[in-house]
Design a protein around this motif. Structure first.
Motif, PDB file in Angstrom:
ATOM      1  N   CYS A 143     -35.279 -46.842 -11.879  1.00  0.00           N
ATOM      2  CA  CYS A 143     -34.004 -46.598 -12.558  1.00  0.00           C
ATOM      3  C   CYS A 143     -32.834 -47.013 -11.667  1.00  0.00           C
ATOM      4  O   CYS A 143     -32.791 -46.684 -10.481  1.00  0.00           O
ATOM      5  CB  CYS A 143     -33.888 -45.116 -12.906  1.00  0.00           C
ATOM      6  SG  CYS A 143     -32.286 -44.632 -13.564  1.00  0.00           S
ATOM      7  N   LEU A 162     -31.602 -41.316 -13.843  1.00  0.00           N
ATOM      8  CA  LEU A 162     -31.316 -40.680 -15.124  1.00  0.00           C
ATOM      9  C   LEU A 162     -32.616 -40.086 -15.675  1.00  0.00           C
ATOM     10  O   LEU A 162     -33.709 -40.480 -15.268  1.00  0.00           O
ATOM     11  CB  LEU A 162     -30.713 -41.687 -16.099  1.00  0.00           C
ATOM     12  CG  LEU A 162     -29.447 -42.392 -15.617  1.00  0.00           C
ATOM     13  CD1 LEU A 162     -28.891 -43.306 -16.701  1.00  0.00           C
ATOM     14  CD2 LEU A 162     -28.386 -41.399 -15.164  1.00  0.00           C
ATOM     15  N   ALA A 188     -26.798 -46.758 -16.935  1.00  0.00           N
ATOM     16  CA  ALA A 188     -26.316 -45.957 -18.067  1.00  0.00           C
ATOM     17  C   ALA A 188     -26.263 -46.729 -19.381  1.00  0.00           C
ATOM     18  O   ALA A 188     -25.779 -46.197 -20.383  1.00  0.00           O
ATOM     19  CB  ALA A 188     -24.960 -45.317 -17.784  1.00  0.00           C
ATOM     20  N   SER A 198     -29.555 -46.425 -12.727  1.00  0.00           N
ATOM     21  CA  SER A 198     -28.411 -45.605 -13.142  1.00  0.00           C
ATOM     22  C   SER A 198     -27.310 -46.429 -13.800  1.00  0.00           C
ATOM     23  O   SER A 198     -26.138 -46.082 -13.736  1.00  0.00           O
ATOM     24  CB  SER A 198     -27.842 -44.816 -11.949  1.00  0.00           C
ATOM     25  OG  SER A 198     -28.798 -43.940 -11.427  1.00  0.00           O
ATOM     26  N   HIS A 221     -29.566 -38.049 -19.566  1.00  0.00           N
ATOM     27  CA  HIS A 221     -28.515 -37.461 -18.732  1.00  0.00           C
ATOM     28  C   HIS A 221     -28.868 -37.642 -17.256  1.00  0.00           C
ATOM     29  O   HIS A 221     -30.023 -37.917 -16.934  1.00  0.00           O
ATOM     30  CB  HIS A 221     -28.369 -35.967 -19.054  1.00  0.00           C
ATOM     31  CG  HIS A 221     -27.850 -35.714 -20.430  1.00  0.00           C
ATOM     32  ND1 HIS A 221     -26.543 -35.464 -20.711  1.00  0.00           N
ATOM     33  CD2 HIS A 221     -28.487 -35.715 -21.639  1.00  0.00           C
ATOM     34  CE1 HIS A 221     -26.380 -35.293 -22.014  1.00  0.00           C
ATOM     35  NE2 HIS A 221     -27.561 -35.446 -22.592  1.00  0.00           N
ATOM     36  N   VAL A 281     -28.016 -44.699 -21.857  1.00  0.00           N
ATOM     37  CA  VAL A 281     -27.293 -43.522 -22.349  1.00  0.00           C
ATOM     38  C   VAL A 281     -26.583 -43.851 -23.656  1.00  0.00           C
ATOM     39  O   VAL A 281     -26.651 -43.109 -24.636  1.00  0.00           O
ATOM     40  CB  VAL A 281     -26.283 -43.025 -21.293  1.00  0.00           C
ATOM     41  CG1 VAL A 281     -25.383 -41.942 -21.871  1.00  0.00           C
ATOM     42  CG2 VAL A 281     -27.008 -42.496 -20.061  1.00  0.00           C
ATOM     43  N   THR A 326     -24.772 -38.193 -18.058  1.00  0.00           N
ATOM     44  CA  THR A 326     -23.964 -39.268 -18.613  1.00  0.00           C
ATOM     45  C   THR A 326     -22.830 -39.595 -17.643  1.00  0.00           C
ATOM     46  O   THR A 326     -22.486 -38.763 -16.786  1.00  0.00           O
ATOM     47  CB  THR A 326     -23.387 -38.852 -19.969  1.00  0.00           C
ATOM     48  OG1 THR A 326     -22.672 -37.624 -19.807  1.00  0.00           O
ATOM     49  CG2 THR A 326     -24.502 -38.660 -20.990  1.00  0.00           C
ATOM     50  N   PHE A 328     -23.001 -37.171 -12.231  1.00  0.00           N
ATOM     51  CA  PHE A 328     -23.496 -38.533 -12.443  1.00  0.00           C
ATOM     52  C   PHE A 328     -23.537 -39.333 -11.141  1.00  0.00           C
ATOM     53  O   PHE A 328     -24.529 -39.997 -10.839  1.00  0.00           O
ATOM     54  CB  PHE A 328     -22.629 -39.269 -13.471  1.00  0.00           C
ATOM     55  CG  PHE A 328     -23.019 -40.712 -13.678  1.00  0.00           C
ATOM     56  CD1 PHE A 328     -24.161 -41.032 -14.396  1.00  0.00           C
ATOM     57  CD2 PHE A 328     -22.258 -41.744 -13.151  1.00  0.00           C
ATOM     58  CE1 PHE A 328     -24.539 -42.352 -14.595  1.00  0.00           C
ATOM     59  CE2 PHE A 328     -22.621 -43.068 -13.341  1.00  0.00           C
ATOM     60  CZ  PHE A 328     -23.762 -43.379 -14.055  1.00  0.00           C
TER      61      PHE A 328
END
Length: 574
Positions: free
Chosen positions: A9, A39, A13, A11, A25, A16, A27, A33
């Motif tokens: 991952c 995430l 987003a 991140s 999450h 999301v 977010t 965050f």
């Protein structure tokens, strides 16, 4: 069949905002965050639509029934994040970007740097109409730490370059690679030819230990070693002494884990990656059989993230060693564990360390990684070359502020080693012509707007993003929300008429750059380099064969990929 986020991952987003039920999450608007290690998908709320998997730029999301054995525990890691209910809206709140008010207006922006922060800035800008983005990079290739920092055996993480390629392929985007701002062109000249300049050149410096012997041969920064095995042109001719059976890494963050893994990996497996050929050959001849990682605090405070530690333990073939006597936890952690209130991520990191400590040494691998907790180096030993490290053992003390700190004891030892790599963090560097906060090692700013000094007034038309804005924190995708904040403020200033007027001959920036740096590489040149490296890699059984010499990169940028392929294959036979 809920989907699961795994180790790779970034991140970013994107998942999301693709999720129709807001089950991923934290977010970007959540307070945790920036500190999140990855995430997480709520298995109870996931509707198995697969939208997140399609949006993920690094293929980190899979259905839980398709998790391999080494990733099976990620189903529980995702679920643990939701042990405590999180407030949420029915749908993820997609942030609304500032929009250029006058749609006939033209905005020209220079971006200094070409790593994730810089390219996310370019992406945010190019969502607007009538924006031209020129990206200036001192190296002959783009992508920053994704190319020269991410370990070669983490190819899934490097898939984010596919997204970067799509960003760079947009209209009104241009690369100026091999151009050093502050040397080939000044910040003042960039500002004169653009409405705004965004500085996103990262933090390429490293922190020092400030202990005796740090200057000895064989004592180097882990960042230099990483750049060497990743084919950075500035380190292609470096040599590292791998003739001793033991290496010591000071620090136990993710970079330290990367270095330990590369030093103990099977060279035949590394040959299939994009590792530099000179590093691969050196690792084939390496006599290192043990890598010791020194962490000054306990297992609960270890700097590595759970995804990286878990991935190392479950997938790497070296033997792992932890002395159970060094798995001493501070009183605060012990109490939280007994109450079942310890952060699930920290709990799992401790459990993995305890699992290793219970193993009987001698697992069959000829190479091993030793985690040492509660140990701080006090000196690097040797006359002209490293022969060892003196280490003091620590105890953990909780201060009045609630923070757990290491305190040295009278117990000390010496660890024999021929190579010592310090891995205690990155640090930003000043740029000639720009203000700099030497205490924080960042360009002073307020939400991305550059200040003339820390706490001072705004410098019109100058902005920052990424590590040079906030310090070396977060992950690749963290720069996406960081870029949005900066670009929103830039556009707001443009709408308010706060940006200085650029030079009337703004379109002559290319001519100015080429008069200073005739070997500048543009977007077409980078595409030629990229295609050549991929073709050579495929011909040799690896994902990519990086060009590491400046002259080869320049030559490859100036000729069709097929000719570049023949030339590089010839170099490989020499």
């Amino acid at each position: 069949m809920p989907h699961v986020v795994t180790q790779s991952c970034c991140s970013d987003a994107s998942c999301v905002f693709a999720c129709p039920v807001n089950c991923i999450h934290p977010t970007p608007d959540a307070p945790d965050f920036l500190q999140a290690e990855m995430l997480y998908i709520d298995p109870e709320a996931c509707v198995d639509c697969g939208a997140c998997a399609e949006a993920c730029p690094v293929d980190a999301i899979v259905p839980h029934t398709k998790l391999s054995n080494s990733y099976a525990e990620y189903a529980q890691i995702n679920a643990d994040f939701y042990r405590e209910p999180r407030p949420r809206t029915p749908l993820a709140l997609i942030p609304v970007s500032e929009v250029i008010a006058d749609q006939t207006a033209k905005l020209r922006v220079a971006v200094v740097g070409s790593g994730p922060a810089a390219l996310y800035v370019a992406d945010e800008l190019l969502k607007q109409r009538g924006v031209q983005v020129n990206v200036f990079e001192k190296l002959p290739t783009p992508h920053g730490l994704v190319r020269y920092g991410v370990a070669p055996d983490h190819q899934s993480t490097k898939k984010v370059t596919g997204l970067f390629g799509m960003i760079a392929a947009q209209d009104n985007f241009e690369f100026y690679l091999g151009v050093e701002v502050g040397k080939d062109i000044t910040p003042e000249e960039l500002a004169a030819h653009h409405d705004a300049v965004v500085y996103a050149y990262g933090a390429s410096g490293d922190r020092h230990l400030n202990i005796p012997g740090e200057e000895l041969e064989g004592s180097v920064a882990a960042t230099e070693f990483v750049a060497w095995y990743n084919g950075h042109p500035d380190y292609a001719d470096r040599n590292f002494d791998l003739s001793h059976e033991r290496a010591v890494i000071v620090g136990n963050g993710n970079v330290a884990l990367d270095v330990a893994r590369i030093l103990t990996a099977d060279p035949d497996e590394l040959a299939q990656t994009d590792i530099s050929r000179h590093a691969l050959e050196a690792l084939r001849e390496s006599r290192i059989r043990e890598v010791v990682l020194l962490g000054r605090r306990g297992a609960a405070q270890a700097a590595y993230t759970l995804p990286e530690f878990h991935g190392l333990i479950r997938k790497h073939k070296a033997e792992f060693v932890i002395d159970k006597d060094e798995l001493v936890l501070d009183e605060q952690t012990v109490q939280l564990r007994s109450e079942g209130a310890l952060d699930p991520q920290i709990e799992r990191k401790i459990e993995l360390a305890e699992e290793i400590a219970l193993r009987i040494p001698g697992g069959g691998s000829e190479r091993r990684i030793v985690f040492r907790y509660l140990a701080s180096p006090t000196g690097i030993l040797g006359d002209t070359h490293v022969t060892g490290v003196s280490v003091v053992h620590n105890k953990l003390v909780t201060g009045d502020d609630g923070k757990v700190r290491p305190q040295p004891t009278a117990n000390a030892e010496v660890i024999d080693a021929g190579l010592v790599l310090r891995s205690v963090g990155y640090r930003g560097k000043p740029l000639a012509g720009m203000p700099f906060d030497y205490d924080r090692a960042v360009i002073p700013n307020e939400a991305g707007r550059v200040l003339n000094r820390a706490g001072g007034s705004q410098l019109p038309g100058a902005y920052v993003c990424g590590w040079i804005k906030r310090g070396p924190s977060g992950f690749i995708g963290t720069n996406k929300s960081c870029a949005k904040e900066t670009v929103d403020n830039l556009v707001a200033d443009f709408n308010a008429g706060k940006l200085p007027e650029p030079h009337p001959k703004v379109r002559e920036i290319g001519k100015l750059v080429r008069s200073r740096q005739p070997n500048v590489i543009d977007s077409v040149g980078w595409q030629r380099i990229d295609q050549t490296e991929l073709q050579v890699g495929a011909a040799q059984g690896s994902v990519r064969r990086k060009l590491t010499k400046l002259e080869d990169l320049i030559a490859s940028a100036q000729e069709p990929p097929r000719h570049g392929l023949n030339r590089v294959l010839h170099l490989g036979r020499k």
